[in-house]
Design an enzyme around this catalytic site. Structure first.
Site, PDB file in Angstrom:
ATOM      1  N   HIS A  51     -15.319   0.024   3.116  1.00 55.38           N
ATOM      2  CA  HIS A  51     -15.151   1.356   3.691  1.00 55.38           C
ATOM      3  C   HIS A  51     -16.311   2.282   3.369  1.00 55.38           C
ATOM      4  CE1 HIS A  51     -10.913  -0.034   3.748  1.00 55.38           C
ATOM      5  NE2 HIS A  51     -10.895   0.678   4.887  1.00 55.38           N
TER       6      HIS A  51
ATOM      7  N   SER B  51       0.794  -1.230   0.000  1.00 53.56           N
ATOM      8  CA  SER B  51       0.000   0.000   0.000  1.00 53.56           C
ATOM      9  C   SER B  51       0.820   1.271   0.000  1.00 53.56           C
ATOM     10  CB  SER B  51      -0.947  -0.009   1.189  1.00 53.56           C
ATOM     11  OG  SER B  51      -1.841  -1.084   1.072  1.00 53.56           O
TER      12      SER B  51
ATOM     13  N   CYS C 104      -7.883   2.074   1.784  1.00 57.77           N
ATOM     14  CA  CYS C 104      -8.910   1.341   1.059  1.00 57.77           C
ATOM     15  C   CYS C 104      -8.355   0.832  -0.264  1.00 57.77           C
ATOM     16  CB  CYS C 104     -10.116   2.249   0.816  1.00 57.77           C
ATOM     17  SG  CYS C 104     -11.336   1.501  -0.283  1.00 57.77           S
TER      18      CYS C 104
END
Lengths: 619, 365
Positions: free
Chosen positions: A365, A322, A378
Site C-alpha cells: 500500500h 480484519s 492494510c
C-alpha cells in the site's frame, strides 16, 4: 283323614315352624349386616370408586403465548391441530383397533403400537396420543368409522405455527415432548407425560412465561367411555405474549440476503443493546417439530454439513480477521504506541525474525497512516503497531469489548470465543508467547475467535461512544390482561475509556472504509445514508500462490470466511451490524452487501439485492 | 257352591306385600333402563304387564281348591318332565344355554315351572307318607327319584342356578317333613362327597364363576367385573342412597345385567342402606307370612305346599341378594318380583296364588 298318625304331634310342628322362622331371620340378618358393611362402613370407598368409574378428567392443552417482534408483528402463533388418541381402558380389541387406525391414518401399525406402548406411563385417565396433526381427510375417515373404533378420541390441540416459516427459527427454538429427565427436573410445576416443553431457543428460555396453564374438562362417561355430559370446564390459560426486540423487516432482510450461504448476521440497536436481527443460515422450519419431526427429517438436519440446527450467531466461533483491526487501532492509540498519523510503509510484506508476514495486497500500500490502513485494510500497518503494542494490551482492549467471553445472552448455548494472552497460552499449551503470534493476532487471525454476536456488541460500543451494552432479545412479556411481567431496560456492561479523540479518529477511519475510493467496504454504501464499517476475510487454510486463480478452484470447505461489521448512520449511529459468511471468501464482496440490506431494511429504505458491485475488494 | 268365607278370608296382607314389592321392583326397573335407547315398549311397562298376567293367574288359582292339586300332581310332574326332555332336543339356544321351548305365542322355560311342580309332588308324597319321628332312607327313595331326574335334566341345559333351587326347595321340604338323625348324617356326608364329585361335572364357565367369586379382582374386566361393579353400586349408595334415577353406576351402564340379576344393585345404589332395610324387611315379612300360612294351613298337603312355596321365595331372595352383594357366587338367580323377566314373574305369582289359596281355605274342613 290320612291313616298315618305320626304327623299329629302339634307341639313339635310348632318347633319346626319356629326353627324355620329363626333360620329365615338369621339369614336375612346376615344379608343386612353385609349391606351395612358395604353401604355404611365402606360407603366412602365405594363412592370414590364409582366416581372414578364415571368421571374423567380430560386435559385441555393451553395455547402457548404468541411471539411478536418489537412492533407487534406476529412471528409465532398457534393453530388448531387435530390429533387422534385412544383411551386405553375403552379399547376392547387392541389388535383390531391398531389395524383399523393404521388403515385410516395411513400410518405404520408398528408406529401406532409404539406410541400406545409409550402411553403406558400416562395416568389411566389420560388419552394416549397416537397421531398428531392429522389431515382433514383422515380425520373424516376416523369420524365416519367411530362406531368401529372403540376408545378412539379426536382432540384439538393448539400447535405452533410460523407465518414466516424458517425465519428466526434459531431464536424461537422448538418444542418437544417432555422426557423422563425433564419431568424429574420440572417436578411440581404441573408437567405431565405427553406435554410439550421448550427445548431450545426462546421457547426454552421463556418456557415459564409461554406455557400457560392447562385447563381441564370434567366429563361424565358411560361404560363405553362415551362422553355423556360435561360436568365442569376449567378453561386453559394461554401463555403470555412475548415481544422480542427483533425488527421483523431487518430479520427477514438478513435471512433473505444470506440465502444460499452458511453464516449469520446480527443487528443491534446501538443505544440500547436490543437485538434487531439475529439470523443464522441455513435454518430449519420449526413447524417440523411442532407436528412431531420424523426420524428421517431429524437425521437430515443433523447430518447437513452446514449445520442448520446450530445458531451460528452465538455458537459460531470465527477469527474476526480484519474487523479486529478496530480493536488493535483503539488499543494502540490508547497506549500511545501510535497516533492516527503514524505512518508505515507497506511493501507487501513484513519480516519478523526469519518469518515473512504478508499484506493481502502483494504489491503493497506504500506509505500508510491509520485512516488508509483501515480504509484499504492494510495488514502491515497493524502488524507493526500490534508488535509495538504487545499481546497483553491488545487482549485487554479485546476483553473490554467483550471478546472471548460470555455475554450472558438470554439464548442458551452462547459460545465464548477466545482472546488469547500469554498466561492463557502458557496454561493451555505450556508454551511461551511468540511475537509472531502478536503480529497475526493484531489482524484478528491466529488464536483469536469471536462470535458474530460479540462482533456486533463490539461494533455497537464503537458506534455509541464506548458503552458495552448487554445484548437483549426480550423486549417485553405481557399477560393477556395487559400486565407487564418484564420489560427490557438498557444495561451497560461497562463504559470503555479509549482516551481523548481516539474513538473519533477510528470512527472516521471506519467511515472512510466504506465511503472513500479504494474502500474495501464500499459494497455497503447506501445512497443518502453514511455507513461506517470494516471488512474482514478470515483464512481457513493458508493459500500460497495467486489468490484469484486459486479461489475458483478451492474446495468450499477451504475457502475463507467473509466478515463485515458496520454501523449507521455514521454521524448519529442507531444500528450496528455484524455479518459472517462461512467460506464466503471476501468480506467486502460477500458480507458487506448483506449488512447493507439489513441497514436499508432498518431505515425503511427499499432493500437492494445483496449482489456485490464488480471489482476486487481486497480484504 | 261358592263359599262366602273364601272372600272374607282372602289374604289381603299377602297380596299387598307382593304387589308392593312388584311395584318397587318395577320403579327400580324403570330407573335402571331409563337411559336405554331403541323403540318398543319400555321394559318396566312390559314387566308391569307380566305382573298383571301373574296377578290374574294367582287369582285364577284361588278359584279352585288347592286340594285338587294333590291328585293332579303326578300328571303335572310327568308332563313337566317330558317338557324338560323336549328342551334337550327342541330347545331354543340362547347365550350358550338351551332352556326355552318356543311355543309360538311365548317362550316357555320348563325348568321354572318345575320348581312349582316339584313342590306339589313333594307335598303330595310327604302328606301321604308322614313319619313324624323322621323318615328313614327307604322312605326317601321315591322323593329322591322324583328329584334326581329333573335336577339332572336342568343341569344339562345347563342351568346351575335353577337346578340348585329345585334341590334346595326339596331339601327344605324334606327337612320339614322330618328325617331320622342317622339318615340326616348319612345324607350330609353324601352331599359333601357329591359336592366334591360335582366339581368335576361343572362347566368351565361355572368353575370360573366360583374362582371369581372367591377372588373377583382376579379378572376385573372379565367375569369379576359384574361383582365388582355391583359392589361399587351398592356400596356407593351409602346410607341414604343417591336418589331415584340418580344412580351413576346403573345410569351410566357400569353395572351389567342391571335389569335382571343385578336389579337389586340399582335399587341399593339409589336408595342406600335405608331403602335396602325397608326392602329386606318386606321380603322377610313375605317369607315369615308364608311360614305362618303354612302353620295355619288346614291340612298337611296345604302346609307342605306353603312351606315349599315359601322355600322357593326364600332361596330366590337369599341366593340373588347373596350373589349381588358378593357373599355367593354369581349363578344367575332372579330376585322375585324385582328382576325383569316374564317367567320369573309368572312363577312367583303362581307361587303367590298357591299361598293365597292355602291361606283362604285354612278354615275349611
Amino acid at each position: 283323614m290320612n291313616s298315618d298318625s305320626d304327623w299329629s304331634g302339634k307341639p313339635d310342628l310348632t318347633k319346626r315352624f319356629v326353627a324355620l322362622s329363626l333360620v329365615a331371620v338369621v339369614v336375612f340378618l346376615l344379608l343386612l349386616l353385609r349391606l351395612w358393611y358395604l353401604q355404611v362402613i365402606n360407603a366412602e370407598r365405594y363412592q370414590a370408586l364409582s366416581e372414578r368409574n364415571r368421571i374423567r378428567y380430560m386435559p385441555i392443552a393451553a395455547p402457548r403465548g404468541p411471539i411478536f417482534d418489537r412492533d407487534g408483528h406476529l412471528l409465532v402463533d398457534n393453530r388448531p391441530s387435530f390429533g387422534v388418541s385412544v383411551m386405553r381402558q375403552d379399547v376392547d380389541d387392541r389388535d383390531r383397533l391398531l389395524e383399523r387406525l393404521s388403515f385410516h391414518l395411513e400410518t405404520d401399525r408398528a408406529q401406532l403400537e409404539a406410541r400406545l406402548e409409550a402411553g403406558r406411563r400416562f395416568p389411566f385417565y389420560r388419552p394416549v396420543p397416537l397421531a398428531d396433526d392429522v389431515s382433514r381427510e383422515m380425520l373424516e375417515r376416523v369420524q365416519e368409522n367411530s362406531l368401529d373404533l372403540h376408545g378412539v378420541l379426536i382432540d384439538v390441540q393448539p400447535l405452533r405455527s410460523y407465518p414466516y416459516e424458517d425465519a428466526a427459527a434459531h431464536i424461537f427454538g422448538y418444542l418437544g415432548e417432555v422426557t423422563e429427565r425433564d419431568l424429574a427436573r420440572l417436578q411440581g410445576l404441573g408437567y405431565r407425560p405427553g406435554d410439550f416443553v421448550g427445548k431450545t431457543g426462546m421457547e426454552q428460555t421463556l418456557e415459564d412465561y409461554l406455557r400457560g396453564a392447562a385447563g381441564q374438562r370434567l366429563v361424565e362417561v358411560d361404560v363405553l367411555g362415551k362422553e355423556l355430559r360435561v360436568l365442569q370446564v376449567q378453561d386453559p390459560v394461554p401463555g403470555n405474549k412475548v415481544y422480542l426486540t427483533l425488527k421483523r423487516d431487518v430479520q427477514l432482510a438478513a435471512e433473505r440476503a444470506l440465502r444460499g450461504h452458511a453464516g449469520s448476521a446480527v443487528a443491534l440497536d446501538v443505544r440500547t443493546g436490543e437485538v434487531l436481527a439475529l439470523a443464522s443460515v441455513p435454518s430449519f422450519n420449526p413447524a417440523l417439530f411442532a407436528r412431531g419431526i420424523t426420524g428421517t427429517e431429524w437425521i437430515e438436519l443433523l447430518q447437513n454439513p452446514r449445520h442448520p440446527l446450530q445458531n451460528k450467531a452465538i455458537k459460531g466461533q470465527y477469527p474476526p480477521a480484519s474487523t479486529f483491526k478496530i480493536v488493535t487501532a483503539l488499543a494502540a492509540l490508547r497506549a500511545g504506541v501510535a497516533t492516527p498519523n503514524t505512518q508505515v510503509t507497506c511493501s507487501g510484506s513484513f519480516t519478523l525474525g526469519n518469518h515473512v508476514f504478508r499484506c493481502w495486497k502483494r504489491t503493497g500500500h506504500g506509505v500508510t497512516d491509520m485512516r488508509k490502513a483501515m480504509r484499504e485494510s492494510c495488514d502491515i500497518w497493524f502488524y507493526k503497531v500490534g508488535l509495538d503494542l504487545g499481546i497483553e494490551r491488545l487482549a485487554e482492549m479485546g476483553q473490554e469489548f467483550g471478546l472471548g467471553q460470555s455475554l450472558g445472552f438470554e439464548l442458551a448455548g452462547e459460545k465464548q470465543g477466545l482472546m488469547p494472552t500469554r498466561a492463557w497460552k502458557r496454561q493451555r499449551m505450556g508454551q511461551p508467547w511468540y511475537d509472531g503470534e502478536t503480529v497475526i493476532a493484531a489482524i484478528g487471525q491466529g488464536f483469536v475467535l469471536t462470535t458474530p454476536l460479540q462482533l456486533a456488541v463490539m461494533t455497537a460500543a464503537v458506534a455509541n461512544g464506548g458503552a458495552l451494552l448487554q445484548p437483549q432479545i426480550v423486549k417485553r412479556v405481557e399477560g393477556w390482561d395487559g400486565q407487564v411481567f418484564r420489560e427490557a431496560q438498557p444495561e451497560v456492561i461497562r463504559q470503555i475509556d479509549f482516551g481523548d479523540g481516539n474513538l473519533a479518529a477510528v470512527r472516521r477511519s471506519l467511515d472512510a472504509a466504506v465511503n472513500e475510493p479504494q474502500a474495501t467496504g464500499r459494497a455497503s454504501r447506501i445512497e443518502g445514508v453514511r455507513v461506517a464499517g470494516k471488512t474482514g476475510t478470515a483464512q481457513v487454510v493458508r493459500l500460497r500462490d495467486d489468490k484469484d486463480k486459486i479461489v475458483r478452484e478451492t474446495p468450499y470447505r477451504f475457502r475463507d470466511h467473509a466478515l463485515f461489521v458496520a454501523y449507521a448512520p455514521a454521524d448519529d449511529p442507531e444500528i450496528a451490524v455484524a455479518v459472517v459468511v462461512e467460506h464466503g471468501q471476501s468480506g467486502g464482496a460477500t458480507a458487506a452487501p448483506i449488512a447493507r440490506a439489513m441497514i436499508e431494511a432498518y431505515l425503511g429504505l427499499p432493500v437492494s439485492e445483496p449482489v456485490a458491485p464488480a471489482g476486487h475488494y481486497g480484504d | 257352591m261358592f263359599d262366602r268365607r273364601l272372600l272374607l278370608n282372602f289374604d289381603w296382607t299377602l297380596l299387598i306385600t307382593v304387589s308392593a314389592l312388584a311395584l318397587i321392583g318395577t320403579a327400580s326397573l324403570h330407573s335402571a333402563t331409563s337411559g336405554w335407547m331403541g323403540g318398543g315398549t319400555p321394559l318396566y311397562l312390559k314387566q308391569l304387564s307380566w305382573f298383571g298376567i301373574g296377578l290374574f293367574l294367582a287369582l285364577l288359582i284361588c278359584c279352585f281348591d288347592y286340594r285338587h292339586l294333590e291328585h293332579l300332581g303326578s300328571h303335572f310332574f310327568v308332563i313337566n318332565l317330558a317338557l324338560l326332555v323336549a328342551v334337550l332336543f327342541f330347545g331354543k339356544k340362547t347365550m350358550g344355554a338351551t332352556r326355552w321351548l318356543d311355543l309360538g305365542l311365548f317362550n316357555l322355560q320348563p325348568s321354572e315351572v318345575m320348581k312349582v311342580v316339584i313342590i306339589i309332588a313333594f307335598a303330595r308324597y310327604f302328606s301321604r307318607h308322614g313319619h313324624f319321628r323322621g323318615h328313614r332312607l327307604r322312605e326317601l327313595a321315591i322323593p329322591f327319584a322324583l328329584l334326581v331326574l329333573p335336577v339332572v335334566l336342568v343341569l344339562k341345559q345347563p342351568d346351575l342356578g335353577t337346578s340348585l333351587l329345585i334341590l334346595f326347595i326339596a331339601v327344605v321340604m324334606v327337612l320339614f317333613a322330618g328325617i331320622s338323625r342317622g339318615v340326616l348324617v348319612f345324607l350330609l356326608l353324601l352331599a359333601i362327597l357329591g359336592a366334591g364329585g360335582g366339581w368335576f361335572m361343572l362347566h368351565d364357565y361355572q368353575k370360573e364363576r366360583i374362582y371369581t367369586f372367591l377372588n373377583p379382582e382376579r379378572d376385573p374386566l372379565g367375569s369379576g367385573y359384574h361383582i365388582i361393579q355391583s359392589k361399587i353400586a351398592i356400596g356407593s349408595g351409602g346410607t341414604l342412597g343417591k336418589g331415584f334415577m340418580q344412580g351413576t353406576q346403573s345410569q351410566l351402564s357400569f353395572l351389567p345385567e342391571r335389569h335382571t340379576d343385578f336389579a337389586f344393585s340399582v335399587f341399593a345404589e339409589e336408595w342406600g342402606f335405608a331403602g335396602c332395610l325397608v326392602l329386606l324387611l318386606l321380603y322377610l315379612f313375605l317369607v315369615m307370612w308364608g311360614i305362618s300360612i303354612a302353620r295355619r294351613a288346614a291340612d298337611r298337603f296345604g302346609m307342605l305346599l306353603a312351606v315349599g312355596v315359601t322355600a322357593m321365595f326364600f332361596w330366590h331372595i337369599v341366593i340373588n341378594l347373596g350373589m349381588v352383594i358378593g357373599l355367593l357366587p354369581v349363578v344367575g338367580v332372579p330376585l322375585p318380583l324385582f328382576s325383569y323377566g316374564g317367567t320369573s314373574m309368572v312363577t312367583t305369582m303362581i307361587g303367590t296364588g298357591l299361598l293365597l289359596n292355602v291361606s283362604m281355605r285354612r278354615f275349611m274342613f
